[in-house]
Design an enzyme around this catalytic site. Sequence first.
Site, PDB file in Angstrom:
ATOM      1  N   VAL A  43       0.871  -1.169   0.000  1.00 55.21           N
ATOM      2  CA  VAL A  43       0.000   0.000   0.000  1.00 55.21           C
ATOM      3  C   VAL A  43       0.911   1.224   0.000  1.00 55.21           C
ATOM      4  O   VAL A  43       1.771   1.362   0.867  1.00 55.21           O
ATOM      5  CB  VAL A  43      -0.927   0.025   1.242  1.00 55.21           C
ATOM      6  CG1 VAL A  43      -1.889   1.195   1.164  1.00 55.21           C
ATOM      7  CG2 VAL A  43      -1.681  -1.287   1.387  1.00 55.21           C
ATOM      8  N   PHE A  81       2.196 -11.139   8.084  1.00 60.16           N
ATOM      9  CA  PHE A  81       1.951  -9.818   7.503  1.00 60.16           C
ATOM     10  C   PHE A  81       3.180  -9.392   6.704  1.00 60.16           C
ATOM     11  O   PHE A  81       4.096  -8.776   7.243  1.00 60.16           O
ATOM     12  CB  PHE A  81       1.663  -8.827   8.631  1.00 60.16           C
ATOM     13  CG  PHE A  81       1.304  -7.440   8.183  1.00 60.16           C
ATOM     14  CD1 PHE A  81       0.003  -7.132   7.819  1.00 60.16           C
ATOM     15  CD2 PHE A  81       2.252  -6.427   8.151  1.00 60.16           C
ATOM     16  CE1 PHE A  81      -0.345  -5.842   7.423  1.00 60.16           C
ATOM     17  CE2 PHE A  81       1.922  -5.138   7.765  1.00 60.16           C
ATOM     18  CZ  PHE A  81       0.625  -4.849   7.392  1.00 60.16           C
ATOM     19  N   GLU A  92      -2.946  10.749  -1.753  1.00 56.53           N
ATOM     20  CA  GLU A  92      -3.361  12.067  -1.285  1.00 56.53           C
ATOM     21  C   GLU A  92      -4.533  12.015  -0.319  1.00 56.53           C
ATOM     22  O   GLU A  92      -4.900  13.036   0.258  1.00 56.53           O
ATOM     23  CB  GLU A  92      -3.726  12.936  -2.493  1.00 56.53           C
ATOM     24  CG  GLU A  92      -2.536  13.215  -3.398  1.00 56.53           C
ATOM     25  CD  GLU A  92      -2.908  14.046  -4.607  1.00 56.53           C
ATOM     26  OE1 GLU A  92      -4.070  14.477  -4.717  1.00 56.53           O
ATOM     27  OE2 GLU A  92      -2.032  14.253  -5.450  1.00 56.53           O
ATOM     28  N   HIS A 144      -7.321   7.030   2.437  1.00 58.12           N
ATOM     29  CA  HIS A 144      -7.544   5.642   2.019  1.00 58.12           C
ATOM     30  C   HIS A 144      -6.440   4.732   2.548  1.00 58.12           C
ATOM     31  O   HIS A 144      -6.697   3.625   3.031  1.00 58.12           O
ATOM     32  CB  HIS A 144      -7.613   5.594   0.485  1.00 58.12           C
ATOM     33  CG  HIS A 144      -7.894   4.246  -0.077  1.00 58.12           C
ATOM     34  ND1 HIS A 144      -6.928   3.505  -0.698  1.00 58.12           N
ATOM     35  CD2 HIS A 144      -9.032   3.517  -0.118  1.00 58.12           C
ATOM     36  CE1 HIS A 144      -7.457   2.364  -1.101  1.00 58.12           C
ATOM     37  NE2 HIS A 144      -8.732   2.345  -0.761  1.00 58.12           N
TER      38      HIS A 144
END
Length: 160
Positions: free
Chosen positions: A90, A122, A94, A97
Amino acid sequence: MASNLKNLSDYSGKNVVDISNKRFAVVVAEWNDQVTGALYAGALDTLLQHGAKKEHIVTTYVPGTFELSLGAQWQAEQHEIDAVICLGCVIQGETRHFDFICDAVANGITQVGLKYGKPVIFGVLTTDNLKQALDRSGGKHGNKGDEAAITAIKMLGIKK
């Protein structure tokens, strides 16, 4: 320890056990596939180097990092799977999210491991930009995929 202070591909040999009869599921996010493909290559190589049999490694691709939790659950439900490795990336954008996805995935993967009593690892990069992700998926900071695979192996060693 921050990965800029440590190579993600370096690890201690403690609790590295024989995994020739262990079965692994690797769940890989397709989003940011340049990065997740490199993470997968690192994880697969590390598993094979430590004695895992290729036929004992199941690979599942999910659309994005958010879907890793459910993909991991589906694999962890399988009695023959000993450990699940989740690989994703990820990259901060901006909007907020990034925060929601990272939090949800970390909690989801944790819950799957606790629910099934199996290592569910993870192996997700959460970076500010693509360069940081590339540096941590086989670049100057090593490969988080290597780290995720060795973590799965070590966790199996702890449980024995």
